[in-house]
Design a protein around this motif. Structure first.
Motif: not given
Length: 185
Positions: A5-14
């Motif tokens: 499930p962590n692979d599907k998380i998109i980070v917009v602003n790290q």
């Protein structure tokens, strides 16, 4: 095969971790550091410092005067700043007393003028027509003097003891005379 499930998380602003700067630490870093006069040397104790036997490798024969010079320069600067502050405060007090003295002299001349007017009017007094005018002048003068004396007393409360008017009748004779004369009425 299972998907993570962590692979599907998109980070917009790290999140960027900033190094926090504490103002107290920065202030401590800006303070000048003083080096010790004698360096730490093995084998030194109070017994062998003051005995007649001196080994050149244990106690140095001379001290670096720069630490003393730095300390006394800082102390000199501190004393200069303190004296400037005291001089400024004394000048302010002196100016206030000069203004008060000028004000009191003006009051004295005003009171003297009114007294001379009253004397002239009393000499010219014909009947009861001028009596109300004289009484009004006396009342105004007394109120004016009362205001002045209360102002002087308030000022006397805030100045140091050595500058108080009631403690220095020789220094402020006109003001003291005015207060005594008014208290007799």
């Amino acid at each position: 095969m299972k998907e993570n499930p962590n692979d599907k998380i998109i980070v917009v602003n790290q999140k960027v971790e900033e190094k926090k700067v504490e103002p107290e630490i920065e202030t401590l870093k800006s303070i000048k550091k003083v080096q010790p006069l004698l360096s730490t040397i093995e084998g030194i104790n109070w017994n062998n410092i003051f005995t007649g036997k001196r080994n050149s490798h244990i106690i140095p024969e001379t001290l670096n005067p720069q630490s003393f010079i730095n300390f006394f320069e800082q102390y000199q600067q501190y004393i200069i700043e303190c004296s400037k502050t005291v001089i400024k405060d004394q000048n302010t007090l002196s100016d206030n007393f000069k203004q008060l003295l000028t004000y009191c002299n003006d009051i004295e001349s005003n009171v003297s003028h009114r007294l001379s007017q009253t004397k002239q009017l009393s000499d010219q007094l014909i009947g009861n027509e001028l009596i109300p005018k004289i009484e009004d002048n006396i009342e105004k003068t007394q109120m004016f003097i009362s205001d002045i004396i209360s102002t002087i007393d308030k000022l006397d409360e805030v100045v140091p003891d050595n500058l108080k008017i009631k403690n220095n009748p020789d220094k402020y004779p006109k003001i003291c005379e005015l207060k005594e004369t008014h208290n007799l009425l």
